[in-house]
Design an enzyme around this catalytic site. Structure first.
Site, mmCIF file in Angstrom:
data_model
loop_
_atom_site.group_PDB
_atom_site.id
_atom_site.type_symbol
_atom_site.label_atom_id
_atom_site.label_comp_id
_atom_site.label_asym_id
_atom_site.label_seq_id
_atom_site.Cartn_x
_atom_site.Cartn_y
_atom_site.Cartn_z
ATOM 1 C CE LYS A 9 -1.335 2.969 2.007
ATOM 2 N NZ LYS A 9 -1.371 3.926 1.605
ATOM 3 C CD GLU B 274 12.027 0.135 10.890
ATOM 4 O OE1 GLU B 274 12.646 1.163 11.154
ATOM 5 O OE2 GLU B 274 12.645 -0.904 11.101
ATOM 6 C CB CYS C 280 11.994 8.957 10.317
ATOM 7 S SG CYS C 280 12.443 7.048 8.641
ATOM 8 C CD GLU D 134 9.631 12.462 11.702
ATOM 9 O OE1 GLU D 134 8.702 12.175 12.151
ATOM 10 O OE2 GLU D 134 10.691 11.482 12.016
HETATM 11 P P1 ADP Z 1 3.603 11.332 6.429
HETATM 12 O O1 ADP Z 1 3.304 12.149 8.077
HETATM 13 O O2 ADP Z 1 4.953 11.279 6.594
HETATM 14 O O3 ADP Z 1 2.732 11.277 5.259
HETATM 15 P P2 ADP Z 1 1.817 8.815 7.745
HETATM 16 O O4 ADP Z 1 2.308 7.660 8.228
HETATM 17 O O5 ADP Z 1 0.556 9.569 7.037
HETATM 18 O O6 ADP Z 1 3.181 9.602 7.200
HETATM 19 O O7 ADP Z 1 1.469 7.999 6.012
HETATM 20 C C1 ADP Z 1 2.599 6.815 6.055
HETATM 21 C C2 ADP Z 1 1.766 5.668 5.093
HETATM 22 O O8 ADP Z 1 0.756 5.657 6.025
HETATM 23 C C3 ADP Z 1 1.026 5.916 3.899
HETATM 24 O O9 ADP Z 1 1.163 5.211 2.681
HETATM 25 C C4 ADP Z 1 -0.655 6.576 4.233
HETATM 26 O O10 ADP Z 1 -1.772 5.835 3.579
HETATM 27 C C5 ADP Z 1 -0.762 4.860 5.549
HETATM 28 N N1 ADP Z 1 -1.640 5.915 6.103
HETATM 29 C C6 ADP Z 1 -2.085 7.266 6.923
HETATM 30 N N2 ADP Z 1 -2.553 6.638 7.719
HETATM 31 C C7 ADP Z 1 -3.438 5.285 8.066
HETATM 32 C C8 ADP Z 1 -4.347 5.315 8.796
HETATM 33 N N3 ADP Z 1 -5.417 5.658 8.810
HETATM 34 N N4 ADP Z 1 -4.645 3.652 8.548
HETATM 35 C C9 ADP Z 1 -3.591 2.917 7.800
HETATM 36 N N5 ADP Z 1 -2.404 3.541 6.462
HETATM 37 C C10 ADP Z 1 -2.595 4.586 6.471
#
Ligand code: ADP
Length: 485
Positions: free
Chosen positions: A181, A257, A291, A388
């Site tokens: 994903k 991670e 990160c 961050e």
């Molecule tokens: P960033 O803030 O660096 O974008 P995120 O943690 O929001 O990091 O996103 C990292 C990954 O997690 C992306 O692939 C995003 O689509 C996915 N993601 C974000 N929110 C959710 C959630 N509630 N459940 C599952 N996956 C998620």
């Protein structure tokens, strides 16, 4: 290859059953070029029903892939390494277009990202177990390793290729099937990777890719289905917590991670040239969107002004511009929201009394650019000392003694990377052990290496990726009790 030839060659459907397929909903979403704000491509928008279809396939072929001889799995991974390397220019330009990083850094990521495929092709044939005689002599203990089963790999946008290969490489090597994903900002690189895997003979269904604008629903659908056995996530600590809670329902194996707030310590006895070079890498590489990026630059007061002046000179000389232009030293921020959060952190720090040595503002015009920045004299309570930053902002804070520097470095809920610079061997050994981090760089500004275990402690995560440790995340340990000989 020009931009449109490349974009036309990248699959834009979901990757299901070894080919590019529209979403059952017929919906798509636009992927933007952060250097211009314009759409690059419309990509299929997966739904929970698409996710179920991917898991149906991942489950149907799981036993066959697990039973595929390790040498054959290794050969597929090695062929994928060769194919990604042969198409390095395409992968690099694609990442520059969808993520924004400058082309030399994209090329660096292709080498780094491809290396996980080669490394784990070499690990696939070295999955071992052990045997022992029970101490009482009453039986034989056999320990074997088995693939955990269908895995979900959720990746962020900052390293669109490497965050994929770092999970897909060990999973395939271990004999697991994978549903990837990718982040909604950067799905194209993962789709191209899936196509390359199909071209080198990965059987259909073993790897699926689900771009979606609705990550929470798609991911929940998969995690609530007990056919899924593992989730590996790279992203923010906040989302990691949600996923850990969801993983509890089906007691999934997890690798997390998560975020970091890497301290970068410069002691009075550091080599100033090395420390400034190291800070440029640890802070400005990938536009600071890593990160592992140096988040808090802690400099012993005896060397602080000299270090800050030198760093400011280097940062002020960086030109922000589109990643494909040779004159650009740094690309745009990934999107408007992320740029806004960087600007808010800087503005708050300045309002509280921090000094802007260079930068400190958004760059007007098309795209999401933020000027490379150095801030000094950050006051105690400022949010930039805790949160961050994830952008090209060097936030400098002074300290007096080693004790104080290490205490400041450890004063965070995170524990991913830490860096420090000193020419004193005793101090190097002491500080390396005292820093609360999963990875410590000594006189080095970059630490990631596919042959080394990458991972954090505290709220930065669980588990390791890369190294000989990385494949263990995708293996279950089974104990077989045999009769005494
Ligand atoms: P960033 O803030 O660096 O974008 P995120 O943690 O929001 O990091 O996103 C990292 C990954 O997690 C992306 O692939 C995003 O689509 C996915 N993601 C974000 N929110 C959710 C959630 N509630 N459940 C599952 N996956 C998620």
């Amino acid at each position: 290859m020009n931009f449109s030839d490349l974009l036309n060659s990248v699959p834009t459907g979901l990757w299901l059953d070894g080919r590019s397929t529209p979403s059952e909903s017929g919906r798509t979403f636009d992927v933007l070029n952060p250097a211009t704000g314009e759409a690059l491509a419309a990509v299929a928008n997966a739904t929970p029903a698409d996710a179920r279809a991917a898991l149906d396939r991942a489950t149907a072929v799981a036993d066959e892939w697990a039973a595929t001889p390790p040498r054959r799995r290794a050969d597929v991974l090695r062929a994928a390494f060769d194919a990604v390397t042969a198409r390095a220019d395409d992968f690099a330009l694609l990442m520059t277009l969808e993520m924004g990083k400058v082309l030399p850094e994209s090329r660096g990521e292709v080498s780094y990202g491809a290396e996980f495929l080669r490394w784990f092709s070499e690990e696939a044939v070295r999955i071992g177990g052990r045997t022992a005689t029970a101490p009482a002599g009453t039986g034989e203990i056999a320990v074997v390793k088995e693939p955990v089963g269908p895995c979900l790999a959720i990746t962020p946008w900052n390293f669109p290729l490497a965050m994929g290969t770092r999970k897909i490489g060990p999973a395939l090597a271990a004999g697991c099937t994978v549903i990837a994903k990718p982040a909604e900002d950067t799905p194209l690189t993962m789709l191209l990777l899936a196509q390359v895997f199909a071209e080198v003979g990965l059987p259909p269904g073993v790897l699926s890719v689900l771009p979606t604008l609705d990550a929470p629903a798609v991911v929940k659908e998969l995690m609530d289905d007990d056919r899924l056995r593992k989730v590996s996530f790279t992203g923010s600590t906040g989302v990691g917590r949600i996923l850990l809670a969801q993983a509890a329902n089906n007691v999934l194996r997890t690798s997390m991670e998560l975020g970091g707030s890497a301290p970068f310590l410069v002691f009075d006895d550091a080599d100033l040239d090395k420390a400034v070079d190291g800070a440029m890498l640890a802070k400005m590489r990938n536009g600071g969107e890593a990160c592992t990026a140096a988040n808090r630059i802690l400099v012993q007061n005896g060397i602080r002004e000299a270090f800050t002046a030198r760093l400011t000179e280097r940062v002020a000389a960086m030109t922000a511009g589109p990643g494909w232009e040779e004159s650009s030293a740094i690309g745009p921020i990934i999107n408007a929201k992320q740029r806004g959060s960087i600007a808010a952190l800087v503005d708050e720090a300045v309002a509280a009394g921090a000094t802007v040595r260079t930068g400190g503002k958004q760059v007007d015009g098309a795209g999401f650019f933020y000027a490379p920045t150095v801030l000094d004299g950050i006051p105690d309570g400022a949010r930039i000392r805790r949160d961050e930053i994830f952008g090209p902002v060097a936030a400098i804070v002074g300290f007096d003694t080693e004790e104080e520097g290490v205490a400041m470095a450890n004063d965070t809920e995170y524990g991913l990377a830490a860096y420090f610079f000193t020419e004193n061997v005793g101090r190097a050994q002491r500080v390396a052990r005292r820093l609360q981090a999963g990875m410590v760089g000594v006189n080095r500004g970059v630490i990631s290496d596919p042959a080394a275990p990458f991972g954090g402690i505290k709220q930065s995560g669980l588990g390791s990726e890369g190294g000989s440790e990385g494949i263990e995340e995708y293996l279950n340990t089974k104990y077989i009790a045999l009769p005494a000989i």
